[in-house]
Design an enzyme around this catalytic site. Structure first.
Site, PDB file in Angstrom:
ATOM      1  N   ASP A   1       2.250   0.071  -4.258  1.00  0.00           N
ATOM      2  CA  ASP A   1       0.881   0.581  -4.085  1.00  0.00           C
ATOM      3  C   ASP A   1       0.435   1.288  -5.369  1.00  0.00           C
ATOM      4  O   ASP A   1       1.180   2.090  -5.924  1.00  0.00           O
ATOM      5  CB  ASP A   1       0.842   1.554  -2.904  1.00  0.00           C
ATOM      6  CG  ASP A   1       1.117   0.847  -1.580  1.00  0.00           C
ATOM      7  OD1 ASP A   1       0.982  -0.390  -1.539  1.00  0.00           O
ATOM      8  OD2 ASP A   1       1.474   1.525  -0.600  1.00  0.00           O
TER       9      ASP A   1
ATOM     10  N   LYS B   1      -5.974   7.065  -8.023  1.00  0.00           N
ATOM     11  CA  LYS B   1      -6.458   8.386  -8.459  1.00  0.00           C
ATOM     12  C   LYS B   1      -5.379   9.112  -9.266  1.00  0.00           C
ATOM     13  O   LYS B   1      -4.213   9.135  -8.854  1.00  0.00           O
ATOM     14  CB  LYS B   1      -6.832   9.242  -7.248  1.00  0.00           C
ATOM     15  CG  LYS B   1      -8.066   8.734  -6.543  1.00  0.00           C
ATOM     16  CD  LYS B   1      -8.478   9.641  -5.413  1.00  0.00           C
ATOM     17  CE  LYS B   1      -9.707   9.028  -4.759  1.00  0.00           C
ATOM     18  NZ  LYS B   1      -9.796   9.272  -3.338  1.00  0.00           N
TER      19      LYS B   1
HETATM   20  N1  SAM Z   1       6.977  -5.786  -1.851  1.00  0.00           N
HETATM   21  C1  SAM Z   1       6.107  -6.546  -0.979  1.00  0.00           C
HETATM   22  C2  SAM Z   1       5.508  -7.721  -1.706  1.00  0.00           C
HETATM   23  O1  SAM Z   1       5.565  -7.743  -2.942  1.00  0.00           O
HETATM   24  O2  SAM Z   1       5.010  -8.633  -1.051  1.00  0.00           O
HETATM   25  C3  SAM Z   1       5.020  -5.651  -0.341  1.00  0.00           C
HETATM   26  C4  SAM Z   1       4.048  -5.028  -1.282  1.00  0.00           C
HETATM   27  S1  SAM Z   1       2.908  -3.914  -0.467  1.00  0.00           S
HETATM   28  C5  SAM Z   1       1.583  -3.816  -1.565  1.00  0.00           C
HETATM   29  C6  SAM Z   1       3.675  -2.325  -0.739  1.00  0.00           C
HETATM   30  C7  SAM Z   1       4.612  -1.913   0.386  1.00  0.00           C
HETATM   31  O3  SAM Z   1       5.287  -0.732   0.014  1.00  0.00           O
HETATM   32  C8  SAM Z   1       3.897  -1.598   1.701  1.00  0.00           C
HETATM   33  O4  SAM Z   1       4.506  -2.301   2.760  1.00  0.00           O
HETATM   34  C9  SAM Z   1       4.045  -0.089   1.852  1.00  0.00           C
HETATM   35  O5  SAM Z   1       4.105   0.318   3.193  1.00  0.00           O
HETATM   36  C10 SAM Z   1       5.353   0.160   1.123  1.00  0.00           C
HETATM   37  N2  SAM Z   1       5.484   1.521   0.556  1.00  0.00           N
HETATM   38  C11 SAM Z   1       4.567   2.161  -0.183  1.00  0.00           C
HETATM   39  N3  SAM Z   1       4.995   3.390  -0.533  1.00  0.00           N
HETATM   40  C12 SAM Z   1       6.228   3.510   0.009  1.00  0.00           C
HETATM   41  C13 SAM Z   1       7.191   4.560   0.012  1.00  0.00           C
HETATM   42  N4  SAM Z   1       6.954   5.715  -0.603  1.00  0.00           N
HETATM   43  N5  SAM Z   1       8.356   4.355   0.656  1.00  0.00           N
HETATM   44  C14 SAM Z   1       8.596   3.177   1.303  1.00  0.00           C
HETATM   45  N6  SAM Z   1       7.729   2.153   1.341  1.00  0.00           N
HETATM   46  C15 SAM Z   1       6.547   2.306   0.704  1.00  0.00           C
END
Ligand code: SAM
Length: 212
Positions: free
Chosen positions: A117, A121
């Site tokens: 993600d 910001k």
């Molecule tokens: N890695 C996968 C892909 O490339 O298809 C999913 C990408 S998706 C944009 C990012 C994932 O990271 C989401 O499922 C989100 O819930 C998870 N995520 C974000 N921040 C996280 C955190 N601090 N700890 C664990 N998971 C997290």
């Protein structure tokens, strides 16, 4: 990626033998959990788990753990595992902020960050998974010769990630701003769900591999 809250996802996860429910207890003992001394690779923010499931199928001599914050997303990975179970792949539902509570020093050989993600910001920069704050956490759990592999189509996030490296004492092993046109870095590449989605729209994919 936050899917609609799928009702009952927490119950399904609570009952799943593929999820490690109290991972803090397992800190330093992951070899016992898998019942072998194989290297351990983890993906943080794994989403629906396609990438890790493919890797785990290809590399039975490596243990894999997928970490995902949201139950509704983890549920999708579990559904996939039900149809094609693998002995070398487990999951943890947790926020990666607590990663040092779950893995001991040098317990992990490789960390994958895929399409993390972006938290656009500035005041949220510390939440970005390739930030210096997270790199300091990874430093505590990764073997001395361990590497981190990071892929994204978000150029701003990638540039931020590159700028963070000197602050945290990491060095580039390889990097590209266009993975799918870099024959050497593409060798053995396993596409993630997001990679498929964004590369099919024509977005170039950035990737780095770093070490200390
Ligand atoms: N890695 C996968 C892909 O490339 O298809 C999913 C990408 S998706 C944009 C990012 C994932 O990271 C989401 O499922 C989100 O819930 C998870 N995520 C974000 N921040 C996280 C955190 N601090 N700890 C664990 N998971 C997290």
């Amino acid at each position: 990626m936050r899917l609609r809250n799928i009702s009952g996802s927490r119950d399904v996860i609570a009952e799943s033998p593929l999820v490690v429910h109290e991972p803090e207890i397992t800190k330093g003992k992951w070899k016992d959990v898998f019942g072998n001394t194989h290297d351990l690779h983890i993906e943080i923010g794994m989403g629906k788990g396609k990438f890790l499931h493919t890797l785990a199928g290809k590399n039975p001599e490596i243990n894999y753990i997928g970490i995902e914050k949201y139950s509704s997303v983890l549920l999708r990975a579990l559904q996939k595992m039900e149809t094609e179970p693998l002995p070398n792949l487990l999951f943890i539902r947790m926020d990666a902020e607590e990663i040092t509570e779950v893995f001991d020093r040098e317990e992990v050989s490789r960390i994958y960050l895929n399409f993390s993600d972006p938290w656009p910001k500035d005041r949220h920069a510390k939440r970005r998974l390739p930030s210096r704050e997270y790199l300091a956490r990874y430093d505590q759990i990764l073997k001395k010769d361990g590497v981190i592999e990071f892929k994204t189509d978000n150029k701003d996030l990638f540039e931020f990630a590159l700028e963070e490296l000197p602050f945290a004492g990491w060095k580039i092993v390889r990097k590209t701003f266009d993975l799918h046109h870099d024959a050497e870095m593409m060798e053995g590449n396993v596409m993630t769900e997001y990679e498929e989605k964004f590369s099919s729209k024509g977005n170039p994919i950035c990737k780095y591999i770093i070490k200390r």
